[in-house]
Structure formats: C-alpha cells, structure tokens
Design an enzyme around this catalytic site. Structure first.
Site, PDB file in Angstrom:
ATOM      1  N   ASP A 225    -102.454  78.956 -32.528  1.00  0.00           N
ATOM      2  CA  ASP A 225    -101.659  79.401 -33.675  1.00  0.00           C
ATOM      3  C   ASP A 225    -102.323  79.099 -35.009  1.00  0.00           C
ATOM      4  O   ASP A 225    -101.716  79.279 -36.062  1.00  0.00           O
ATOM      5  CB  ASP A 225    -100.265  78.772 -33.646  1.00  0.00           C
ATOM      6  CG  ASP A 225    -100.309  77.246 -33.684  1.00  0.00           C
ATOM      7  OD1 ASP A 225    -101.381  76.664 -33.416  1.00  0.00           O
ATOM      8  OD2 ASP A 225     -99.261  76.623 -33.970  1.00  0.00           O
ATOM      9  N   GLU A 316    -102.717  63.103 -27.710  1.00  0.00           N
ATOM     10  CA  GLU A 316    -104.127  63.122 -27.289  1.00  0.00           C
ATOM     11  C   GLU A 316    -105.056  63.128 -28.499  1.00  0.00           C
ATOM     12  O   GLU A 316    -106.169  62.584 -28.456  1.00  0.00           O
ATOM     13  CB  GLU A 316    -104.385  64.322 -26.373  1.00  0.00           C
ATOM     14  CG  GLU A 316    -104.642  65.654 -27.065  1.00  0.00           C
ATOM     15  CD  GLU A 316    -103.395  66.286 -27.671  1.00  0.00           C
ATOM     16  OE1 GLU A 316    -103.528  67.365 -28.274  1.00  0.00           O
ATOM     17  OE2 GLU A 316    -102.296  65.717 -27.537  1.00  0.00           O
ATOM     18  N   ASP A 317    -104.624  63.734 -29.615  1.00  0.00           N
ATOM     19  CA  ASP A 317    -105.449  63.755 -30.818  1.00  0.00           C
ATOM     20  C   ASP A 317    -105.548  62.377 -31.451  1.00  0.00           C
ATOM     21  O   ASP A 317    -106.597  62.003 -31.990  1.00  0.00           O
ATOM     22  CB  ASP A 317    -104.902  64.782 -31.814  1.00  0.00           C
ATOM     23  CG  ASP A 317    -103.434  64.564 -32.138  1.00  0.00           C
ATOM     24  OD1 ASP A 317    -102.738  63.826 -31.407  1.00  0.00           O
ATOM     25  OD2 ASP A 317    -102.951  65.139 -33.138  1.00  0.00           O
ATOM     26  N   ILE A 355     -95.121  71.844 -29.173  1.00  0.00           N
ATOM     27  CA  ILE A 355     -94.781  70.450 -28.894  1.00  0.00           C
ATOM     28  C   ILE A 355     -94.302  69.747 -30.154  1.00  0.00           C
ATOM     29  O   ILE A 355     -93.370  68.949 -30.128  1.00  0.00           O
ATOM     30  CB  ILE A 355     -96.004  69.729 -28.289  1.00  0.00           C
ATOM     31  CG1 ILE A 355     -96.329  70.301 -26.916  1.00  0.00           C
ATOM     32  CG2 ILE A 355     -95.761  68.243 -28.179  1.00  0.00           C
ATOM     33  CD1 ILE A 355     -97.582  69.732 -26.288  1.00  0.00           C
TER      34      ILE A 355
END
Length: 401
Positions: A225, A316-317, A355
C-alpha cells in the site's frame, strides 16, 4: 462628427490605498472597515502580541455566537494543552513509587537472549551490485494494491528487480493471469518468492542461494500500500549509499519511558514526534537496508523473539531495528516523504485493512520495544528504571545529502 452637448460624466477613480495585512500592528483605519462592513464589523485583539484585527461580525443571535466561540475555545485548549501533555507524559525515567521493575519473562520464553556475536550473522554482500537495489514487496490478500505497486516500481530508476514476498497459501499469480497485470510493464524483473507460512517475518527471510539469490547489496522493503514516488525513492537510495550500515527510511518513530517507568512506550503520531524532536526507529514498510541484514534477522534473532512476533503478529520491524542498532550502535537515517504524497497516502489509507488498524496496536508496540530489547540485548529494569534498549535516538532531522 458633432459631439453631443451633454456632459459625459465618468465615475471618479477610487483612491488607491496601500495593501494592509490583517495582522499589522495597530488598529486598521476605521473608514475602510466601516465603509465595507459598517456596524457588522467587530474588533478582535490578540493579547500579548499587540495585534488588533477588525473582522466582519458573523450573522446570528448573540447567544449562538457565544456558544460557537466557547466551542472553538475548548477545541483550541485541547489542542494546545492536552496534546503536548500527552506527548511528554512518561518522559521521566523514574518509576512510580512502589513500582517493581524486576525481570519479566514473557509467555514466549523471553529469558532467551541473542548470541553475543550477532555481527557474524550478517550475510556476505560486499560482492553484490551497489549501483542498483532490489524492491522487496510485501503483500497479503490485497491484489489490487499489489498490481499497482508492481507497475509503479517497475518504472523507477536504479531498480534491478522486484521480489514479491508471497505468503498466501495458494499458488502465486502467473504471467498470463489478468493480462500480465501481476508482473507489470517489465515482467522479466518480477519474481514471486513463495513461503510455507503466513508469518509477517517472511519479509526478512532471504531467498535461496544460487541463481535465485538477490543480486544487489541494498534492498528496499516496502508494503503493497506504499507507492513511494520515484524521485523520493532515488533520494532514499542515495542516503543509504552514504549510510550503508543502518536502516534508511521515510517514516520515523521513537521510544520513551512509559507511565510506570518500568517499560517503554511507542511514540508514533506526528505531533508527539515533533514535540519530542527525536527518533530511533524507521518503519520497514518503506526502508532501505543491507541485503546481509536478512541473514542477521533469520539466524541471529532468538527463537523466543520469533515466537513472540508470530504470536502477536506485530513488531518484526522493531526487532530488525533493535538488531541493527545492537551491532552498529547507530541510529537509523530519516529521509522526508514529499508532502503531497504523504497527504494523498493518508487519504488513500482510509478504509484499507491492515495490521496497524487494529485496536491496541500502538500500545502493544511499546510492549514490543520493552520485551524485544530484553531478548536481543538489553537488561531487565531495576532500581526504578525501564530495561535498557539497543535503540539509539537521534535528532529528528531529515537527511540532506
């Protein structure tokens, strides 16, 4: 020709008055305002600044006007007082009286720590092409966005290839599907890397070695996106080439002690970031990094941290940011997003599932910073302080190379 004897009267030219800014000091000439608005003009004075404004009075009853002014005053009060207090709440590193900042073990086994030699897990990438980069496009069940993203990034310069992180548990699209829409205008540069799970950590799993390996030293991690303008993408690549050992991204965030003082909170909104004036994280939904850091993540991240991230489907980032800060001791680099792109992306984002749209998402990301810092290299909080974290803050200034 004989002119008529009637006198031809022309209207006298109106006097030319110099332009006057409405915020000019001192009262404006009454004849100008009175001639235009008469008794409908009202004087407004800005206290403390010596500024005086004479504005047209809004139509309506006096009671209605008073109510509107009261509502506006309350909204202004909320913006000027509540938000600044919100942004600086929790800055103190001291815990509340009686707070217990002892060791905390998460359900995922948070007592497991990252290996001491984390740097040895960085993949060998010195021999790879550093004049171009690979786009790692993360997608999941948003086919329209995927097609638009592939078509867009295929047109940007310095893009060597586009690797789509395919985590849907169905076969990926083929070149002949929907007229080749899933492969864009340059099908030969698009590859779909299928994964056996739907884990959000698939984006950091390096593709197989050999002919299918990534050929560039830099990868641009991006969500489907986010369609970064090609000019901004080129500027970000230049910033990465000047700072190859850190993450280089377009969306800054930071961390600060939470209200209890025993953990960290995640500072994400633009106003709070501006008030604080620092950042320590860039989102990997649009960030450059070394290709070798994918091996660092897949091999150096403790299994307890991987289970933790999969369990909550988040952060996770943040884990990648903590890992890179741990081995470099440096903050990330921030590259500004063009203003019009930022505003347009905000409008396009309304109604798009993701998310980050879930309830409690940002609160949990603060917990992630606390827990993952313990697992990857920090220490448990003691003496009324939050656990240490490898994250490094830097002034919130854009890279200007």
């Amino acid at each position: 020709a004989v002119l008529s004897e009637r006198t031809i009267r022309r209207p006298a030219p109106s006097p030319v008055r110099p332009w006057r800014a409405p915020w000019s000091k001192g009262p404006p000439p009454r004849d100008e305002m009175d001639a235009k608005y008469g008794d409908k003009a009202v004087r407004a004075v800005v206290p403390g600044l010596g500024l005086s404004l004479r504005l047209p009075r809004r139509r309506g009853s006096g009671a209605g006007t008073a109510i509107r002014r009261t509502i506006c005053a309350l909204l202004a009060f909320a913006l000027l007082v509540f938000l600044p207090l919100r942004s600086i709440s929790g800055r103190s590193s001291s815990a509340l009286p009686g707070a217990d900042c002892g060791p905390v073990v998460t359900e995922s086994g948070g007592d497991e720590r990252a290996p001491a030699n984390l740097r040895s897990f960085v993949g060998e990438d010195g021999h790879l092409d550093d004049r171009r980069f690979t786009v790692l496009l993360n997608t999941f069940k948003r086919r329209d966005l995927l097609k638009k993203a592939v078509a867009h990034y295929a047109t940007c310069e310095n893009v060597a290839e586009i690797r789509v992180v395919w985590s849907e548990q169905v076969p990926h699209p083929t070149r002949g599907e929907e007229g080749g829409a899933y492969f864009g205008p340059k099908p030969s540069m698009v590859t779909y890397d299928s994964h056996p799970t739907t884990s959000i950590q698939n984006r950091f799993d390096p593709p197989a070695n050999g002919a299918n390996a990534i050929s560039t030293r830099a990868v641009f991690n991006v969500d489907d996106d986010v369609r970064m303008p090609c000019a901004a993408l080129a500027r970000g690549f230049r910033a990465w080439r000047a700072n190859e050992d850190v993450l280089v991204g377009y969306y800054p965030r930071t961390h600060a002690p939470n209200d209890s003082g025993c953990g960290w909170r995640y500072v994400w909104d633009d106003f709070s970031l501006w008030r604080r004036g620092d950042f320590s994280i860039v989102l990997t939904k649009a960030a450059f990094m070394r290709t070798g850091y994918m091996s660092l993540y897949s091999e150096g991240l403790p299994q307890s941290a991987r289970r933790y991230i999969d369990e909550y489907k988040n952060c996770e980032d943040i884990a990648m940011q903590i890992l890179t800060a741990k081995i470099t001791g440096k903050p990330p680099v921030y590259v500004p997003v063009p203003t019009m792109h930022y505003l347009w992306a905000k409008l396009e984002g309304f109604g798009v599932a993701g998310i980050s749209k879930g309830s409690g998402h940002h609160v949990h990301r603060g917990e992630c910073i606390t827990d993952l810092s313990r697992m990857i290299g920090g220490t448990s909080g003691d003496s009324g302080r939050p656990p240490s974290t490898p994250l490094v803050r830097a002034p919130l200034r854009a890279w200007r190379g």
